[in-house]
Write an enzyme that holds these catalytic residues in place. Structure first.
Site, PDB file in Angstrom:
ATOM      1  N   GLY A  51       4.720  -2.478  -8.434  1.00  0.00           N
ATOM      2  CA  GLY A  51       5.299  -1.829  -7.410  1.00  0.00           C
ATOM      3  C   GLY A  51       6.415  -2.192  -7.007  1.00  0.00           C
ATOM      4  O   GLY A  51       6.537  -3.143  -5.975  1.00  0.00           O
ATOM      5  N   SER A  53       9.605  -1.501  -6.248  1.00  0.00           N
ATOM      6  CA  SER A  53      10.473  -0.930  -5.659  1.00  0.00           C
ATOM      7  C   SER A  53      10.928  -0.071  -4.664  1.00  0.00           C
ATOM      8  O   SER A  53      11.944   0.338  -4.160  1.00  0.00           O
ATOM      9  CB  SER A  53      10.599   0.454  -6.710  1.00  0.00           C
ATOM     10  N   TYR A  77       7.098   3.316 -10.147  1.00  0.00           N
ATOM     11  CA  TYR A  77       7.159   5.222 -10.961  1.00  0.00           C
ATOM     12  C   TYR A  77       8.639   5.584 -10.260  1.00  0.00           C
ATOM     13  O   TYR A  77       7.158   6.387  -8.736  1.00  0.00           O
ATOM     14  CB  TYR A  77       6.189   5.595 -10.804  1.00  0.00           C
ATOM     15  N   TYR A 238      -7.428   3.117   9.561  1.00  0.00           N
ATOM     16  CA  TYR A 238      -7.034   2.320   8.780  1.00  0.00           C
ATOM     17  C   TYR A 238      -8.125   1.698   7.895  1.00  0.00           C
ATOM     18  O   TYR A 238      -9.038   1.538   7.290  1.00  0.00           O
ATOM     19  CB  TYR A 238      -5.624   1.531   9.690  1.00  0.00           C
ATOM     20  N   LYS A 247      -9.296  -1.556   0.749  1.00  0.00           N
ATOM     21  CA  LYS A 247      -9.061  -2.723   0.415  1.00  0.00           C
ATOM     22  C   LYS A 247     -10.315  -3.567   1.060  1.00  0.00           C
ATOM     23  O   LYS A 247     -10.085  -4.487   0.085  1.00  0.00           O
ATOM     24  CB  LYS A 247      -8.216  -3.309   2.022  1.00  0.00           C
TER      25      LYS A 247
END
Length: 397
Positions: A51, A53, A77, A238, A247
């Site tokens: 991950g 980018s 991706y 969340y 999470k």
């Protein structure tokens, strides 16, 4: 070769194009921050960033490269440009990263594809064996809307929903810039399970197992994944919602990995709890854009706000560098959200949250700053970039 003038195509929290020169300027600003502040250079680590980018993953890669002289393999991706549209912002970010890494003499390679797949894991293993060697640092920073399970072939879609009962709060309608009520219906059991399948810890465990089977985990290696807790204002959707359940699963996985790595390699696995940041993913979460607009206005006034690159500089210079012992809370979290959750900050955010409405939200928040940061993600409204100048859009890294 495609040269064109690129103007933003934005509606609400969706931006469908990106500006290559603006993205390059963003990356250069982050690199410059590390160059100016890093004092922990020259260790030559091998880092795998899954991950890599955008957001915290990209900031981690920059901090590791220009802070430690790390050799990095990044997984992403992202969409390259074609004759109809620009590349995605993450693609242009990666192009800019590679250009500067090559210029400064750092080994950096990237693979573009589905990190959830067995094929990408095997391709990464082959690349590591050929050009890098064993992994000293594994950064796991995936925020994905869906996952095709590599064993079952089933497609799991993550959702942003409350659990148990519906939640009603405030949010910004990004199309007409008004403060409006929003109600989120609770997730069913399948939606909860699907969100855990996408955003939980199973894929990270698969990555570590695959690297271990290939004998690519270095002695005393470190795994770090990222999470967010936030203040009580965002908990219903969340921390206490579907993403929070995912999470929790990630945390359980990391704790198990920590024991395994310590026993086998003298290594460790950690979760860093980071502060709220503007991303395309967070912009899509009801309540969060309004919360961040208020939060940043308060943190900026106190001089304690940090962009992702500042957070990752702090993570790798104070907690996870060679010879450093990370400071952990009672649940084994590294807490980089300490400034966001300072009592004076949370009290001020809560007070404004209760008062804010369409008539006063420009005065009680930094919505203009939020909107600018959102556009910056895609290379727009970046200082020093001439947006009337045609740019090459079909680039390669």
């Amino acid at each position: 070769m495609a040269v064109q003038i690129v103007k933003p195509r934005i509606r609400g929290f969706i931006c469908t194009n990106a500006h290559p020169a603006g993205c390059q300027a963003n990356i250069q600003n982050q690199i410059d921050l590390i160059k100016e502040n890093a004092t922990y250079k020259g260790t030559g680590l091998n880092a795998l960033v899954i991950g890599a980018s955008t957001g915290y993953g990209l900031a981690s890669r920059i901090a590791l490269t220009w802070g430690y002289g790390a050799k990095t393999l990044g997984l992403l991706y992202e969409r390259p440009a074609d004759e109809r549209r620009t590349a995605s912002a993450g693609y242009y970010n990666t192009v800019a990263f590679h250009r500067q890494a090559q210029q400064d003499g750092f080994l950096a390679e990237s693979l573009n594809g589905d990190a959830f797949s067995d094929e990408m894991k095997q391709e990464a293993i082959e690349r590591l064996k050929a050009n890098f060697g064993k992994v000293d640092v594994l950064v796991y920073s995936i925020a994905a809307p869906r996952r095709i399970h590599p064993r079952t072939g089933e497609t799991h879609n993550s959702v942003l929903k409350s659990i148990g009962e519906s939640y009603t709060g405030k949010t910004i309608d990004l199309n007409d810039e008004t403060v409006v009520p929003v109600t989120i219906e609770p997730a069913d059991n399948k939606e909860i399970a699907d969100t855990i399948a996408v955003m939980g810890g199973e894929d990270l465990e698969m990555w570590v197992d695959a690297l271990a089977d290939a004998e690519l985990l270095a002695p005393e290696m470190t795994v770090v994944a990222y999470t967010y807790i936030g203040s009580a204002l965002t908990w219903p959707i969340y921390r206490d919602g579907t993403i929070g359940k995912a999470k929790d699963d990630l945390k359980a996985c990391v704790d198990t990995l920590d024991v395994k790595l310590e026993d086998q390699l003298g290594g460790n696995a950690y979760i860093s709890v980071n502060k709220a940041v503007v991303t395309q993913a967070s912009a899509a979460i009801p309540v969060v854009p309004l919360y961040i607009s208020i939060l940043y206005d308060i943190m900026n006034a106190k001089g304690i706000n940090e962009a992702p690159i500042g957070q990752m500089h702090r993570l790798f210079s104070e907690h996870l560098g060679p010879g450093l012992q990370p400071q952990l809370d009672t649940e084994r979290y590294i807490r980089l959200d300490d400034r966001e959750l300072r009592q004076d900050v949370t009290d001020a955010v809560t007070e404004r949250w209760e008062q804010i409405n369409t008539d006063n939200f420009h005065e009680l928040s930094d919505y203009a700053g939020y909107r600018r940061r959102f556009r910056n993600l895609f290379g727009f409204e970046v200082e020093g970039v001439d947006y009337d100048e045609a740019v090459e859009t079909e680039l390669a890294f």
